[in-house]
Write a protein that holds these residues in place. Structure first.
Motif, PDB file in Angstrom:
ATOM      1  N   GLU A 281     -21.815 -22.549  12.772  1.00 21.17           N
ATOM      2  CA  GLU A 281     -21.546 -23.853  13.377  1.00 21.17           C
ATOM      3  C   GLU A 281     -20.046 -24.072  13.554  1.00 21.17           C
ATOM      4  OE1 GLU A 281     -22.207 -27.657  14.971  1.00 21.17           O
ATOM      5  OE2 GLU A 281     -23.493 -25.885  14.721  1.00 21.17           O
ATOM      6  N   TYR A 282     -19.275 -23.642  12.579  1.00 19.99           N
ATOM      7  CA  TYR A 282     -17.815 -23.775  12.684  1.00 19.99           C
ATOM      8  C   TYR A 282     -17.293 -22.971  13.872  1.00 19.99           C
ATOM      9  CZ  TYR A 282     -12.874 -23.748  11.444  1.00 19.99           C
ATOM     10  OH  TYR A 282     -11.502 -23.916  11.473  1.00 19.99           O
ATOM     11  N   ARG A 283     -17.826 -21.783  14.067  1.00 17.01           N
ATOM     12  CA  ARG A 283     -17.410 -20.958  15.218  1.00 17.01           C
ATOM     13  C   ARG A 283     -17.766 -21.648  16.538  1.00 17.01           C
ATOM     14  NH1 ARG A 283     -18.745 -14.820  14.896  1.00 17.01           N
ATOM     15  NH2 ARG A 283     -16.507 -14.669  14.435  1.00 17.01           N
ATOM     16  N   ARG A 284     -18.982 -22.212  16.604  1.00 19.12           N
ATOM     17  CA  ARG A 284     -19.404 -22.880  17.837  1.00 19.12           C
ATOM     18  C   ARG A 284     -18.485 -24.060  18.162  1.00 19.12           C
ATOM     19  NH1 ARG A 284     -21.983 -27.012  19.548  1.00 19.12           N
ATOM     20  NH2 ARG A 284     -22.453 -27.814  17.469  1.00 19.12           N
ATOM     21  N   ARG A 285     -18.177 -24.859  17.151  1.00 16.10           N
ATOM     22  CA  ARG A 285     -17.302 -26.001  17.370  1.00 16.10           C
ATOM     23  C   ARG A 285     -15.902 -25.547  17.800  1.00 16.10           C
ATOM     24  NH1 ARG A 285     -18.544 -29.839  12.088  1.00 16.10           N
ATOM     25  NH2 ARG A 285     -20.774 -30.237  12.519  1.00 16.10           N
ATOM     26  N   SER A 286     -15.410 -24.489  17.205  1.00 10.10           N
ATOM     27  CA  SER A 286     -14.085 -23.972  17.565  1.00 10.10           C
ATOM     28  C   SER A 286     -14.063 -23.485  19.013  1.00 10.10           C
ATOM     29  CB  SER A 286     -13.686 -22.818  16.632  1.00 10.10           C
ATOM     30  OG  SER A 286     -13.565 -23.254  15.302  1.00 10.10           O
ATOM     31  N   ASN A 287     -15.167 -22.819  19.400  1.00 11.28           N
ATOM     32  CA  ASN A 287     -15.241 -22.348  20.785  1.00 11.28           C
ATOM     33  C   ASN A 287     -15.318 -23.513  21.762  1.00 11.28           C
ATOM     34  OD1 ASN A 287     -15.189 -19.703  19.924  1.00 11.28           O
ATOM     35  ND2 ASN A 287     -17.421 -19.432  19.952  1.00 11.28           N
ATOM     36  N   ASP A 288     -16.044 -24.581  21.366  1.00 10.23           N
ATOM     37  CA  ASP A 288     -16.144 -25.752  22.235  1.00 10.23           C
ATOM     38  C   ASP A 288     -14.769 -26.414  22.412  1.00 10.23           C
ATOM     39  OD1 ASP A 288     -18.807 -25.334  22.500  1.00 10.23           O
ATOM     40  OD2 ASP A 288     -19.441 -26.866  21.042  1.00 10.23           O
ATOM     41  N   ARG A 289     -14.012 -26.511  21.336  1.00  9.63           N
ATOM     42  CA  ARG A 289     -12.688 -27.100  21.420  1.00  9.63           C
ATOM     43  C   ARG A 289     -11.765 -26.273  22.309  1.00  9.63           C
ATOM     44  NH1 ARG A 289     -13.637 -28.443  15.881  1.00  9.63           N
ATOM     45  NH2 ARG A 289     -12.587 -26.507  15.231  1.00  9.63           N
ATOM     46  N   MET A 290     -11.872 -24.965  22.204  1.00  9.96           N
ATOM     47  CA  MET A 290     -11.049 -24.088  23.034  1.00  9.96           C
ATOM     48  C   MET A 290     -11.417 -24.247  24.488  1.00  9.96           C
ATOM     49  SD  MET A 290      -8.868 -22.327  21.197  1.00  9.96           S
ATOM     50  CE  MET A 290      -8.566 -20.851  22.145  1.00  9.96           C
ATOM     51  N   ALA A 291     -12.734 -24.407  24.776  1.00 16.00           N
ATOM     52  CA  ALA A 291     -13.187 -24.554  26.159  1.00 16.00           C
ATOM     53  C   ALA A 291     -12.706 -25.865  26.769  1.00 16.00           C
ATOM     54  CB  ALA A 291     -14.722 -24.477  26.220  1.00 16.00           C
ATOM     55  N   GLU A 292     -12.653 -26.915  25.965  1.00 21.74           N
ATOM     56  CA  GLU A 292     -12.199 -28.217  26.457  1.00 21.74           C
ATOM     57  C   GLU A 292     -10.733 -28.190  26.881  1.00 21.74           C
ATOM     58  OE1 GLU A 292     -13.078 -30.942  23.381  1.00 21.74           O
ATOM     59  OE2 GLU A 292     -15.278 -30.858  23.669  1.00 21.74           O
ATOM     60  N   ARG A 293      -9.978 -27.307  26.243  1.00 16.34           N
ATOM     61  CA  ARG A 293      -8.572 -27.213  26.587  1.00 16.34           C
ATOM     62  C   ARG A 293      -8.364 -26.469  27.914  1.00 16.34           C
ATOM     63  NH1 ARG A 293      -6.188 -25.318  20.695  1.00 16.34           N
ATOM     64  NH2 ARG A 293      -6.905 -27.144  19.505  1.00 16.34           N
TER      65      ARG A 293
END
Length: 417
Positions: free
Chosen positions: A405-417
């Motif tokens: 879940e931590y990886r998924r959230r990190s990837n989502d944050r990177m995508a938003e940028r």
């Protein structure tokens, strides 16, 4: 098993050799003799496991030979060849502890049964002696560790420890050394240290007593004793020879710190502390250095004590977090009592050492989850854990989410940028 044959009749000796080779091939004929005097000399020289001897022989009969050998400390098992008229001789043999008799003429079945019975008794006795030797070795190591840990605080206790270890105290000098290998041996790899200990005993053989024992995962301590005064230069030379032997025969690099020679048993601990202090300067002296304790080492050591030891420990942990680093490992590496280190770490940092180590590992795990495609079990191993389920539970407890879940959230944050 090694066997010696003693009989004044060459035909009987030749016949026994043939029977032994045919029916008891596990035995090796170490030598033959044709009278008791010659037999005693041969047996003392080649130290066989079993002696098969005639009773009646010229110069010295079989029983006289056995009596001489027992007085000399020979531990062989004896098998007597006797005729029916030799009852009085046999009775004397019993008083000497002889348990095995073969009547002449020798029959192969009787010979085989008698020799096999003697071999089995030897194996049983050796197994028991090996257990005793192992127990003595363990007790000696515990005794020596107690001596260097507490000996100077209690002189009476130190002398009692030496007495229990059968280490001479009167007219004896003492000196300690601490060896450090370039890589830790497996905690259960006692055989690895046995190889090191064998080299220690060989290279330090000129001294009266050499007592090596395991100190940490990659360190061995040595207590050296000798009558009179120990020549310090000879000891340093011996340790240089040991360093070369460890490299050539075990392919390991070794450094050594060497304490000063002490005349009193109660100062053994002080010599060990000096060896430990000297070893702390191996990086400045070279990874494979043999470092005698000196005034310079003493002054440098006291100066270094003023530095922030906890800062050094934190820097070490940040570099080696992926390795198994217990508080005991750190206390041995930085030469601080484990209990004191635990209290000092909490006082300086505001948290326990274990919490600090976990935090370092979890921060690295977060970085790997966010920046790499490594699987969770690979990240688990990369940050120092072997159980991926335990790692995941611990991660979730500290971060509020599972690693995936931590990886998924990190990837989502990177995508938003």
């Amino acid at each position: 098993m090694r066997v010696v044959l003693v009989d004044d009749e060459k035909g009987i000796v030749d016949g026994l050799q043939k029977l032994m080779g045919r029916y008891i091939p596990e035995c090796e004929i170490a030598g033959v003799a044709y009278n008791g005097v010659e037999g005693a000399q041969l047996i003392q020289a080649c130290k066989p496991d079993i002696v098969i001897t005639d009773i009646r022989m010229p110069h010295a009969d079989g029983l006289d030979m056995i009596a001489m050998l027992q007085e000399a400390g020979c531990k062989a098992k004896y098998i007597l060849l006797s005729g029916y008229a030799d009852f009085e001789y046999a009775r004397k043999g019993m008083r000497l502890g002889v348990q095995y008799y073969i009547n002449k003429p020798v029959e192969e079945e009787e010979l085989r049964d008698c020799v096999c019975d003697a071999m089995e008794q030897i194996r049983v006795e050796r197994g028991g002696m090996q257990q005793i030797d192992n127990l003595k070795s363990v007790l000696l190591q515990h005794t020596l560790r107690d001596l260097i840990d507490a000996g100077r605080d209690n002189p009476v206790y130190a002398r009692e420890l030496l007495r229990s270890a059968e280490i001479p105290m009167t007219h004896t000098s003492f000196v300690c050394a601490l060896l450090e290998l370039d890589s830790p041996l497996n905690p259960g790899a006692d055989m690895g240290f046995e190889s090191v200990f064998s080299l220690v005993e060989r290279e330090c053989s000129p001294f009266g007593g050499v007592y090596p024992f395991r100190y940490t995962a990659n360190q061995a301590a040595i207590l050296v004793t000798d009558e009179g005064s120990i020549e310090y230069g000879e000891l340093i030379d011996a340790l240089h020879g040991l360093k070369e032997a460890v490299w050539l025969e075990l392919q390991l690099s070794m450094a050594a710190g060497v304490g000063t020679v002490k005349e009193q048993a109660v100062d053994i601990r002080l010599s060990f502390e000096e060896a430990r202090d000297a070893l702390t300067f191996k990086m400045g002296k070279g990874a494979g250095a043999v470092i005698p304790y000196s005034e310079q080492v003493r002054n440098e050591h006291h100066a270094s004590r003023k530095k922030d030891t906890i800062a050094e420990i934190k820097a070490y942990v940040e570099e080696h977090f992926h390795e198994p680093i217990s508080l005991a490992d750190l206390s041995a590496r930085f030469f601080i009592n484990p209990y004191y280190l635990s209290q000092l770490f909490k006082q300086k940092t505001g948290e326990t050492y274990l919490n600090y180590l976990v935090q370092i590992r979890m921060n690295k795990a977060k970085e790997l989850l966010a920046m790499t495609d490594q699987k969770v079990y690979e990240i688990c191993q990369a940050v120092g854990y072997s159980d991926s389920q335990y790692f995941s539970r611990l991660f979730e407890k500290l971060t509020g989410c599972k690693p995936s879940e931590y990886r998924r959230r990190s990837n989502d944050r990177m995508a938003e940028r």
